[in-house]
Design an enzyme around this catalytic site. Sequence first.
Site, short mmCIF file in Angstrom:
data_model
loop_
_atom_site.label_atom_id
_atom_site.label_comp_id
_atom_site.label_asym_id
_atom_site.label_seq_id
_atom_site.Cartn_x
_atom_site.Cartn_y
_atom_site.Cartn_z
N TRP A 19 0.87 8.15 -11.51
CA TRP A 19 1.31 8.72 -10.46
C TRP A 19 2.62 9.15 -10.55
O TRP A 19 3.78 9.00 -11.15
CB TRP A 19 1.45 7.24 -9.29
CG TRP A 19 1.42 7.39 -7.88
CD1 TRP A 19 1.73 7.85 -7.40
CD2 TRP A 19 3.32 6.85 -8.04
NE1 TRP A 19 1.60 7.48 -5.59
CE2 TRP A 19 3.02 7.82 -6.02
CE3 TRP A 19 4.49 7.29 -8.27
CZ2 TRP A 19 4.25 7.78 -5.28
CZ3 TRP A 19 5.15 6.68 -6.71
CH2 TRP A 19 5.00 7.60 -5.54
N LYS A 69 -1.50 1.80 -4.75
CA LYS A 69 -1.12 0.08 -4.29
C LYS A 69 -0.11 -1.16 -4.63
O LYS A 69 -0.04 -1.84 -3.94
CB LYS A 69 -2.74 -0.15 -5.10
CG LYS A 69 -3.12 -1.58 -4.80
CD LYS A 69 -4.10 -0.95 -3.40
CE LYS A 69 -4.33 -3.58 -3.03
NZ LYS A 69 -4.02 -3.19 -1.19
N ARG A 121 -5.01 0.94 -8.30
CA ARG A 121 -3.29 0.87 -7.91
C ARG A 121 -2.48 2.40 -7.31
O ARG A 121 -2.04 2.77 -7.34
CB ARG A 121 -3.10 1.17 -9.20
CG ARG A 121 -3.13 -0.17 -10.00
CD ARG A 121 -2.79 -0.61 -11.72
NE ARG A 121 -1.57 -0.27 -11.77
CZ ARG A 121 -1.08 -1.25 -12.02
NH1 ARG A 121 -0.72 -2.28 -12.42
NH2 ARG A 121 1.19 -0.76 -12.86
N GLU A 160 -0.68 5.90 7.08
CA GLU A 160 -1.37 5.80 5.51
C GLU A 160 -2.48 5.95 5.59
O GLU A 160 -2.45 7.30 4.22
CB GLU A 160 -0.76 4.16 5.09
CG GLU A 160 -1.97 3.10 5.39
CD GLU A 160 -1.61 1.77 4.28
OE1 GLU A 160 -0.50 2.19 3.85
OE2 GLU A 160 -2.12 0.76 5.12
N GLU A 186 2.29 -3.26 11.55
CA GLU A 186 1.27 -3.34 10.37
C GLU A 186 0.41 -1.94 11.25
O GLU A 186 -0.53 -1.19 10.11
CB GLU A 186 1.26 -4.86 10.70
CG GLU A 186 -0.91 -4.90 9.80
CD GLU A 186 0.18 -4.24 8.26
OE1 GLU A 186 0.83 -3.65 8.13
OE2 GLU A 186 -1.07 -4.46 7.58
N CYS A 194 1.00 3.56 -11.61
CA CYS A 194 0.17 4.35 -13.41
C CYS A 194 -0.24 2.82 -13.86
O CYS A 194 0.62 1.88 -13.39
CB CYS A 194 1.84 4.63 -14.06
SG CYS A 194 2.83 5.95 -13.62
N ASN A 229 4.31 3.12 -18.59
CA ASN A 229 4.60 3.01 -17.08
C ASN A 229 5.66 2.77 -16.67
O ASN A 229 6.06 1.85 -17.97
CB ASN A 229 3.82 1.28 -16.61
CG ASN A 229 2.29 1.96 -16.14
OD1 ASN A 229 1.79 2.79 -16.93
ND2 ASN A 229 1.71 0.93 -16.04
N GLY A 230 6.49 3.04 -15.50
CA GLY A 230 8.24 2.81 -15.19
C GLY A 230 9.13 3.61 -15.63
O GLY A 230 8.54 4.70 -15.83
N LYS A 235 -0.96 1.26 8.97
CA LYS A 235 -2.02 1.07 8.78
C LYS A 235 -2.83 2.73 9.11
O LYS A 235 -3.04 3.66 8.26
CB LYS A 235 -3.18 0.82 9.32
CG LYS A 235 -3.17 -0.66 9.33
CD LYS A 235 -4.23 -1.01 7.88
CE LYS A 235 -3.47 -1.66 6.53
NZ LYS A 235 -1.82 -1.62 6.31
N HIS A 295 15.37 3.61 23.97
CA HIS A 295 16.85 3.83 24.04
C HIS A 295 16.79 5.46 23.01
O HIS A 295 17.34 4.98 21.90
CB HIS A 295 17.70 2.38 23.46
CG HIS A 295 17.59 1.11 24.29
ND1 HIS A 295 18.35 1.30 25.36
CD2 HIS A 295 17.09 0.17 24.58
CE1 HIS A 295 18.27 0.33 25.73
NE2 HIS A 295 17.72 -0.33 25.60
C1 G6P Z 1 2.45 -0.46 -1.42
C2 G6P Z 1 1.21 -0.78 -0.35
C3 G6P Z 1 1.11 -1.47 1.08
C4 G6P Z 1 2.08 -2.69 0.63
C5 G6P Z 1 2.96 -2.37 -0.49
C6 G6P Z 1 3.63 -4.12 -1.22
O1 G6P Z 1 3.49 0.16 -0.79
O2 G6P Z 1 0.04 0.37 -0.01
O3 G6P Z 1 -0.25 -1.81 1.22
O4 G6P Z 1 2.52 -3.69 1.87
O5 G6P Z 1 2.72 -1.63 -1.65
O6 G6P Z 1 2.94 -4.06 -1.81
P1 G6P Z 1 2.54 -5.75 -2.56
O7 G6P Z 1 1.43 -5.88 -4.09
O8 G6P Z 1 3.86 -6.49 -2.72
O9 G6P Z 1 2.09 -6.98 -1.45
#
Ligand code: G6P
Length: 627
Positions: A97, A622, A27, A511, A504, A2, A123-124, A508, A527
């Site tokens: 959001w 974000k 965001r 997502e 990682e 949000c 927000n929150g 990617k 396993h």
């Molecule tokens: C969200 C994003 C990720 C990010 C994570 C942590 O889930 O989609 O890409 O790695 O938050 O975010 P930060 O801002 O704490 O790095």
Amino acid sequence: MCGIIGYAGTKPVAPILLEGLERLEYRGYDSAGIALAAENTVVRTRAAGRLANLRAALEKSVAGPGANHSESLRQQTRGSSGGLAAPQAAGVGHTRWATHGAPTEQNAHPHQSNGGKYTLVHNGIIENYQALRTFLAKNGTECRTETDTEVIAQLLEFYDTGNPLETLRRVLPQLEGSYALAVLYYAQPGIIYAAKRKSPLLAAQSHHGTLLASDAAALLPLSRAHYRLEDGDLAVLTRHSIRFFDGEGQEQIKTPQVMSRHISAAEKKGYEHFMRKEMAEQPEAVRLTLEPLLRQGGPHLGSAEEALRGADRIDRVLFLGCGSAWHAGMCGCVVIEELAGVPAAAALASEFRSQVVTINQNTLVIVVSQSGETADTLMALRQAKAAGARTLGIINVEGSSIAEESGSVIFTRAGLEVAVATTKAYSAQLAAVYALAARLGQLRGTLGGGKMRAFLHALAALPGLLEETLAASEEEMLRWAEEIAPKEHAYFLGRNLDWAAALEGSLKLKEISYIHAEAYAAGELKHGTISLIEQGTPVVSVCMRPGVVAKTMSNNEEVRARGAAVYCLTNDPSVTARRRFLLPACHPLLGVSFAAVPLQLLAYHCARLRGCDIDKPRSLAKSVTVE
Ligand code: G6P
């Protein structure tokens, strides 16, 4: 997640709110709305989906048949053709959001009390909203939405004294959870009331009015200086002034913070997607991050040196973060153990919070976050501080909550990252971790002489080699993507640093392309998970880390024998695979930085081929400001 924007001033309000909301889009959100104050009423316009829907709804409400806008509202919405500005204009806007209730127009912010006296964005999360709803229902106020937020508006009206500041001070202590609030009161059209607990909120003065936002990015380009509200603070914004009060109603004097570097506007600069542009910016992000840390001929952390004082006494390093930031922490563990000889671990911030905390003043806790606002990371940081640990942040956003509370901070210099899936900020985090490990090793006497020189030399070459890797990866990753994009499952393998790289890479892929992807420590696959490997299952294997490559190659053979299509990233020419991409030879600890680039491109091309919304993947945010 949000986002909040508020404006009180002389310019047409709606365009300023919409521009602010656009700057908050990155965001992640699934509905949006604005509210404009007019004479004794506050008019809301909300829409599910993207901001384009909100714009269309606004146009319709101003121009459409039966439009009930007064002239002042029309001016606030469209601007005045005659240059006349509404003298007492204010409004608030929000990107939502969804947490409580589906992302519908009805649940979108701003929310309004039944009698229309209070209109607000939030927000929150209000954790006790059910109890508050029950209380309101018993007293004759029925909530109309599924949200937790609506109870705040209804409670404000229920307890209204005619003085919104006083009413807020009465209601806020009843709320459990977190909030950043921007509130309009029907009888005071030029004023915004604000309050904050746990969720970030900033206020700023421009030459034509005052602004409120959950994120510094939304305040630009109107103001580069902002005031940061602290937990418990209230604020009153009018065209001319911003006044701050503590919970007891005592007025407070605050000093504005000036952003020391310009956050550039979110522009794609000719690229099809922000993610693509941000990938291309990685060499620069890494260079800018390393430059101040290596300026003095050796590693030096500037003001963040404080966290390493008495480095000999540090007996444990703990990285905390979420998502990619956690992966960067995993890499940090390997590099720190190797260069500085300190036992190191990386914990997910959300899990750390429910663990028995065994840290003390000899533990160096490193919180890693791009946004600096991730709620779980922020709470974990507070927990670590309370346990007496020395804390250090690796943060991309100046003035963010985590940067402010970390004690010592190394800033990554990736600039504004708009695509939800992080690329350049992650690469910059790795760069910061390398410099930190080198400095810790130097201070502890475990890294010197030739070993140090070789590492610094490798770091100096990193941006240039990343540039080459970007150019060299393109074609091959497109080829891999053409084969992988039609699949529904993929696996990623690696050992040690290569496992972090695999994690990682799989994050990617899932997502942005929505292909189910899992990363496994290569030795662990047998396993259980190997039973899922079938004819044609894509397995992406990272073989960069000297010393473990031979073993990962054996694991590649195990999956190949079961029909997997193996795709291998390596810089070891002796590695063979059905598809192999050869990366540049590099320092044994830096392979993870190079593997990141083709893995990002692979995810990007898969997502593109599948027609996904690359910069704003479904359901993702974000800046994750809820726990
Ligand atoms: C969200 C994003 C990720 C990010 C994570 C942590 O889930 O989609 O890409 O790695 O938050 O975010 P930060 O801002 O704490 O790095």
